[in-house]
Design an enzyme around this catalytic site. Structure first.
Site, PDB file in Angstrom:
ATOM      1  N   TRP A   1       0.844  -1.196   0.000  1.00 51.32           N
ATOM      2  CA  TRP A   1       0.000   0.000   0.000  1.00 51.32           C
ATOM      3  C   TRP A   1       0.881   1.249   0.000  1.00 51.32           C
ATOM      4  CZ3 TRP A   1      -2.878  -4.168   0.537  1.00 51.32           C
ATOM      5  CH2 TRP A   1      -4.246  -4.090   0.290  1.00 51.32           C
ATOM      6  N   SER A   2       0.411   2.277  -0.680  1.00 46.41           N
ATOM      7  CA  SER A   2       1.228   3.456  -0.953  1.00 46.41           C
ATOM      8  C   SER A   2       1.646   4.214   0.300  1.00 46.41           C
ATOM      9  CB  SER A   2       0.470   4.387  -1.906  1.00 46.41           C
ATOM     10  OG  SER A   2       1.134   5.605  -2.091  1.00 46.41           O
TER      11      SER A   2
ATOM     12  N   GLN B   1      -3.094   7.569  -2.947  1.00 48.06           N
ATOM     13  CA  GLN B   1      -3.200   7.798  -1.513  1.00 48.06           C
ATOM     14  C   GLN B   1      -2.382   9.029  -1.135  1.00 48.06           C
ATOM     15  OE1 GLN B   1      -2.331   3.988   0.491  1.00 48.06           O
ATOM     16  NE2 GLN B   1      -4.451   3.946   1.182  1.00 48.06           N
TER      17      GLN B   1
ATOM     18  N   GLY C   1      -7.304   7.968   2.462  1.00 49.19           N
ATOM     19  CA  GLY C   1      -6.723   7.063   3.427  1.00 49.19           C
ATOM     20  C   GLY C   1      -7.610   6.783   4.621  1.00 49.19           C
TER      21      GLY C   1
ATOM     22  N   ASP D   1     -10.752   5.869   5.057  1.00 49.62           N
ATOM     23  CA  ASP D   1     -11.756   5.374   4.118  1.00 49.62           C
ATOM     24  C   ASP D   1     -13.198   5.617   4.520  1.00 49.62           C
ATOM     25  OD1 ASP D   1      -9.293   4.331   3.534  1.00 49.62           O
ATOM     26  OD2 ASP D   1      -9.921   2.253   3.475  1.00 49.62           O
TER      27      ASP D   1
ATOM     28  N   GLU E   1      -3.755  -2.341  14.467  1.00 51.63           N
ATOM     29  CA  GLU E   1      -4.080  -1.429  13.364  1.00 51.63           C
ATOM     30  C   GLU E   1      -4.638  -0.117  13.913  1.00 51.63           C
ATOM     31  OE1 GLU E   1      -6.780  -1.535   9.237  1.00 51.63           O
ATOM     32  OE2 GLU E   1      -6.789  -3.239  10.629  1.00 51.63           O
TER      33      GLU E   1
END
Length: 489
Positions: free
Chosen positions: A55-56, A134, A194, A196, A425
């Site tokens: 992921w970026s 992103q 980002g 979301d 997370e």
């Protein structure tokens, strides 16, 4: 008694004589082990099960932490991502690992069809990617990675190789994504920003007809509780927006969703400051980039500041063109900007400590959404939980603008919760209860950064608390302030 009997009956102080117990590994070592476990050989996945690709903006944050244990690997992290850049300059938000089964993550490569649907925009043919972007943290990450070991960076030509790609990335955003015509960049999908599932997107998304539920399968629900994830209705709208963008050849400007977001633009401005430093390291001048950063800061204040809220808000370009009233952590992220006028920085710090975010009060980490908002949920994705990457950014911002005590407290809470939750997370902002995946890449990486970056006294005084009035000439500054705190190099 023979020798064998003596050995068998001898009392040993440890259960396994040849491998006595050792002290448990330090939090630093535990964080490094997360990154080692998530390393694929060329990049680091956010989570082995839930997010099995690159992921970026995850990779940018991960590189910032990796620089402390392997500057070479941190350089590789960014170079792998930038190798998937499209010819129009965009850096895609996912670079897919071809060895991962298609059904391990949705939307998968066969949904995005980058090499065919993105052909006109210059999508690479040798690697499959998504077609959206992103937040542009990458130039900031590249500069910090260089500073970790300048000799290695120069010997490998790291900055000279990534600078043209980073410049093209910024050029794409500034030229192709200025959909409001006032200089700020717009996101065309909630996934691009980002955050979301933020309530900031509820009104803009309400105009989108969702894709039929039978047209996609949510792999995320196999690894996370449904009550913590976006609803099926919202997910259907995400899929519809992405499919329409794909079917339009990933051309910018014609979609039903276009929002000027404060965090996305603040990170672009911070990276413009970093690109100025990179240019100077390469023997060029960084003056033009600093001037651009100052203009963008002025536009950010002019377009997205809401005095009554004491923070920045999102502007919905496809609705009535006005600011959305929702308060999210995105509106606090501009605190990272060295050129943010003092009065605005003071107001943001007051808002951070106030009832809507309660830093130093009811919350252990800054929540992703307004504690008093009707949509607040302490566990649901970006609708209230505290995320470690946004708290890392706010710790830097507080420190850069003289909020040393608050930055120190935030750093302590960050490190305590990151380790206690197994590098989760995200967490419940009140209790610190872990949510989402554990062993999460950017949580471990940014904890590593804070372990290495000891707090340093700040010479700067707390900003003046007078109400902001003249926003036409923001105070200037360099990116040096955001490098304070003991970064190596």
């Amino acid at each position: 008694m023979d020798r064998t009997a003596q050995l068998n009956t001898r009392p040993f102080p440890y259960e396994i004589a040849y491998d006595p117990p050792t002290a448990p590994p330090s939090p630093h070592v535990r964080a490094a082990r997360v990154l080692a476990a998530n390393w694929t050989g060329a990049s680091t996945v956010p989570s082995r099960k839930l997010y099995p690709h690159q992921w970026s903006w995850d990779s940018a944050f991960i590189a910032i932490g990796l620089r402390h244990i392997s500057p070479a690997r941190a350089q590789t992290e960014l170079e792998t991502l930038l190798a998937a850049q499209w010819a129009d300059g965009r850096v895609p938000h996912i670079v897919f690992n071809p060895s991962v089964p298609l059904d391990a993550y949705f939307p998968s490569p066969d949904f995005w069809r980058s090499s065919s649907a993105g052909r006109a925009a210059g999508a690479p043919r040798t690697v499959q990617t998504s077609g959206i972007v992103q937040p542009p943290v990458h130039a900031l990450a590249a500069w910090l990675v260089h500073r970790a070991d300048p000799d290695l960076s120069r010997a490998r030509g790291f900055l000279s190789r990534v600078y043209p790609r980073l410049a093209a990335w910024h050029r794409y955003l500034l030229h192709r994504r200025d959909l409001g015509g006032a200089g700020l960049v717009s996101v065309v999908h909630p996934w691009e920003q980002g955050m979301d599932n933020s309530p900031c997107w509820d009104a803009p998304l309400a105009r989108i007809a969702p894709a039929p539920a039978r047209s996609f399968r949510r792999a995320d629900l196999e690894h996370g509780a449904a009550e913590d994830r976006p609803t099926d209705l919202d997910y259907g709208r995400y899929v519809r927006l992405a499919a329409d963008y794909r079917d339009g050849g990933y051309a910018d400007g014609g979609g039903e969703f276009a929002v000027e977001d404060p965090a996305f633009n603040a990170l672009l401005i911070a990276s413009e400051h970093a690109l100025a430093r990179i240019a100077e390291e390469l023997g060029a001048t960084g003056a033009a980039r600093r001037e651009r950063a100052e203009r963008l800061t002025a536009a950010l204040v002019e377009r997205l500041w809401e005095p009554a809220a004491g923070m920045f808000l999102c502007r919905d370009l496809r609705g009535d063109g006005g600011l959305r009233p929702e308060r999210s952590v995105s509106g606090l992220i501009p605190l990272i900007l060295p050129g943010l006028p003092h009065a605005f920085a003071a107001a943001l710090m007051d808002t951070l400590r106030g009832p809507h975010f309660s830093l130093g009060g009811r919350t252990r980490l800054v929540p992703s959404y307004d504690l008093l908002g009707e949509a607040f949920d302490p566990h649901r994705y970006w609708r209230g939980p505290a995320w470690f990457n946004t708290n890392w950014l706010l710790e830097r911002g507080l420190r850069a603008h003289g909020g040393t005590a608050a930055a120190d407290a935030l750093r302590t809470a960050f490190l305590d919760l990151a380790d206690a939750t197994g590098f989760a997370e995200y967490v419940d902002p009140y209790t610190g209860e872990p949510c989402g995946a554990t062993g999460f890449g950017w949580t471990a990486a940014l904890a590593l950064d804070l372990y290495h970056r000891e707090p340093a006294p700040q010479a700067r005084q707390r900003p003046d608390k007078s109400p902001p009035r003249d926003v036409s000439r923001p105070a200037t500054g360099t990116f040096d302030r955001s490098d304070q705190g003991g970064d190596r190099g």
